[in-house]
Motif scaffolding. Structure first.
Motif, PDB file in Angstrom:
ATOM      1  N   ILE A  24       0.860  -1.175   0.000  1.00 37.12           N
ATOM      2  CA  ILE A  24       0.000   0.000   0.000  1.00 37.12           C
ATOM      3  C   ILE A  24       0.900   1.229   0.000  1.00 37.12           C
ATOM      4  O   ILE A  24       1.808   1.326   0.830  1.00 37.12           O
ATOM      5  CB  ILE A  24      -0.953   0.004   1.213  1.00 37.12           C
ATOM      6  N   GLU A  25       0.631   2.123  -0.944  1.00 36.13           N
ATOM      7  CA  GLU A  25       1.457   3.322  -1.058  1.00 36.13           C
ATOM      8  C   GLU A  25       1.502   4.059   0.271  1.00 36.13           C
ATOM      9  O   GLU A  25       0.485   4.266   0.924  1.00 36.13           O
ATOM     10  CB  GLU A  25       0.880   4.234  -2.141  1.00 36.13           C
ATOM     11  N   GLN A  70      -5.717   5.560  -1.663  1.00 37.00           N
ATOM     12  CA  GLN A  70      -4.358   5.034  -1.777  1.00 37.00           C
ATOM     13  C   GLN A  70      -4.322   3.831  -2.723  1.00 37.00           C
ATOM     14  O   GLN A  70      -5.212   2.987  -2.690  1.00 37.00           O
ATOM     15  CB  GLN A  70      -3.819   4.583  -0.416  1.00 37.00           C
ATOM     16  N   PRO A  71      -3.265   3.742  -3.546  1.00 38.61           N
ATOM     17  CA  PRO A  71      -3.090   2.560  -4.392  1.00 38.61           C
ATOM     18  C   PRO A  71      -2.686   1.355  -3.555  1.00 38.61           C
ATOM     19  O   PRO A  71      -1.981   1.482  -2.551  1.00 38.61           O
ATOM     20  CB  PRO A  71      -1.958   2.953  -5.341  1.00 38.61           C
ATOM     21  N   VAL A  73      -1.385  -2.830  -4.182  1.00 36.11           N
ATOM     22  CA  VAL A  73      -0.995  -3.903  -5.085  1.00 36.11           C
ATOM     23  C   VAL A  73      -1.076  -5.204  -4.303  1.00 36.11           C
ATOM     24  O   VAL A  73      -0.364  -5.381  -3.304  1.00 36.11           O
ATOM     25  CB  VAL A  73       0.423  -3.700  -5.650  1.00 36.11           C
ATOM     26  N   ARG A  84      -3.447  -4.478  -9.377  1.00 34.51           N
ATOM     27  CA  ARG A  84      -3.449  -3.104  -8.881  1.00 34.51           C
ATOM     28  C   ARG A  84      -4.881  -2.650  -8.589  1.00 34.51           C
ATOM     29  O   ARG A  84      -5.773  -2.835  -9.405  1.00 34.51           O
ATOM     30  CB  ARG A  84      -2.801  -2.194  -9.903  1.00 34.51           C
ATOM     31  N   TYR A  85      -5.036  -2.001  -7.435  1.00 36.89           N
ATOM     32  CA  TYR A  85      -6.339  -1.521  -6.988  1.00 36.89           C
ATOM     33  C   TYR A  85      -6.181  -0.140  -6.359  1.00 36.89           C
ATOM     34  O   TYR A  85      -5.073   0.288  -6.047  1.00 36.89           O
ATOM     35  CB  TYR A  85      -6.937  -2.466  -5.936  1.00 36.89           C
ATOM     36  N   VAL A  86      -7.302   0.523  -6.143  1.00 37.73           N
ATOM     37  CA  VAL A  86      -7.372   1.759  -5.367  1.00 37.73           C
ATOM     38  C   VAL A  86      -8.357   1.510  -4.239  1.00 37.73           C
ATOM     39  O   VAL A  86      -9.424   0.918  -4.447  1.00 37.73           O
ATOM     40  CB  VAL A  86      -7.837   2.950  -6.238  1.00 37.73           C
ATOM     41  N   THR A  88     -11.235   2.381  -2.103  1.00 39.29           N
ATOM     42  CA  THR A  88     -12.353   3.308  -2.260  1.00 39.29           C
ATOM     43  C   THR A  88     -13.110   3.568  -0.958  1.00 39.29           C
ATOM     44  O   THR A  88     -13.798   4.577  -0.836  1.00 39.29           O
ATOM     45  CB  THR A  88     -13.356   2.804  -3.313  1.00 39.29           C
ATOM     46  N   LEU A 102     -12.132  -2.179  -2.603  1.00 45.18           N
ATOM     47  CA  LEU A 102     -11.185  -1.852  -3.661  1.00 45.18           C
ATOM     48  C   LEU A 102     -11.874  -1.661  -5.010  1.00 45.18           C
ATOM     49  O   LEU A 102     -12.947  -2.211  -5.252  1.00 45.18           O
ATOM     50  CB  LEU A 102     -10.146  -2.975  -3.799  1.00 45.18           C
ATOM     51  N   GLU A 104     -10.565  -2.019  -9.035  1.00 46.21           N
ATOM     52  CA  GLU A 104      -9.454  -2.486  -9.868  1.00 46.21           C
ATOM     53  C   GLU A 104      -8.985  -1.369 -10.793  1.00 46.21           C
ATOM     54  O   GLU A 104      -9.785  -0.628 -11.356  1.00 46.21           O
ATOM     55  CB  GLU A 104      -9.874  -3.706 -10.675  1.00 46.21           C
ATOM     56  N   VAL A 105      -7.674  -1.258 -10.953  1.00 43.23           N
ATOM     57  CA  VAL A 105      -7.070  -0.289 -11.866  1.00 43.23           C
ATOM     58  C   VAL A 105      -6.561  -1.079 -13.056  1.00 43.23           C
ATOM     59  O   VAL A 105      -5.787  -2.006 -12.911  1.00 43.23           O
ATOM     60  CB  VAL A 105      -5.898   0.462 -11.192  1.00 43.23           C
TER      61      VAL A 105
END
Length: 106
Positions: A24-25, A70-71, A73, A84-86, A88, A102, A104-105
């Motif tokens: 997580i970023e 936050q992104p 992975v 990869r996800y964000v 939400t 999440l 999906e990106v």
């Protein structure tokens, strides 16, 4: 050992044996948790939409500093939901865990 200590021990043992990891970023180390991507299957008339709602569940102790937007992975094979996800939404479940909803990106 009191109840909270026993629960923390059991959660840690389950994460070690069955858990997943996500990057997580903004977090210094990978975050342990459980990934799932259940099918929601809402119907619009007679059409099944086939929507999924990926979730990464983490213990409250690991959730400090994790925010919406936050992104993330997920370290799984793509066929198992890795990618990869964000984040939400954060949804505490009342048991000491927080479900990170999440998107999906691609």
């Amino acid at each position: 050992m009191d109840f909270r200590e026993q629960t923390a021990f059991m959660d840690g043992a389950l994460l070690d044996a069955l858990g997943d990891e996500a990057e997580i970023e903004g977090m210094a180390e990978p975050v342990p948790g459980f990934f799932s991507a259940p099918w929601l299957q809402p119907k619009l008339g007679r059409i099944n939409t086939g929507l999924r709602e990926p979730v990464f569940a983490v213990r409250i102790a690991h959730a400090h500093g994790i925010k919406e937007g936050q992104p993330l992975v997920c370290r799984l094979a793509p066929e198992d939901g890795g990618g990869r996800y964000v984040i939400t939404k954060r949804e505490p479940d009342g048991t000491g865990w927080i479900n990170l909803i999440l998107r999906e990106v691609r």
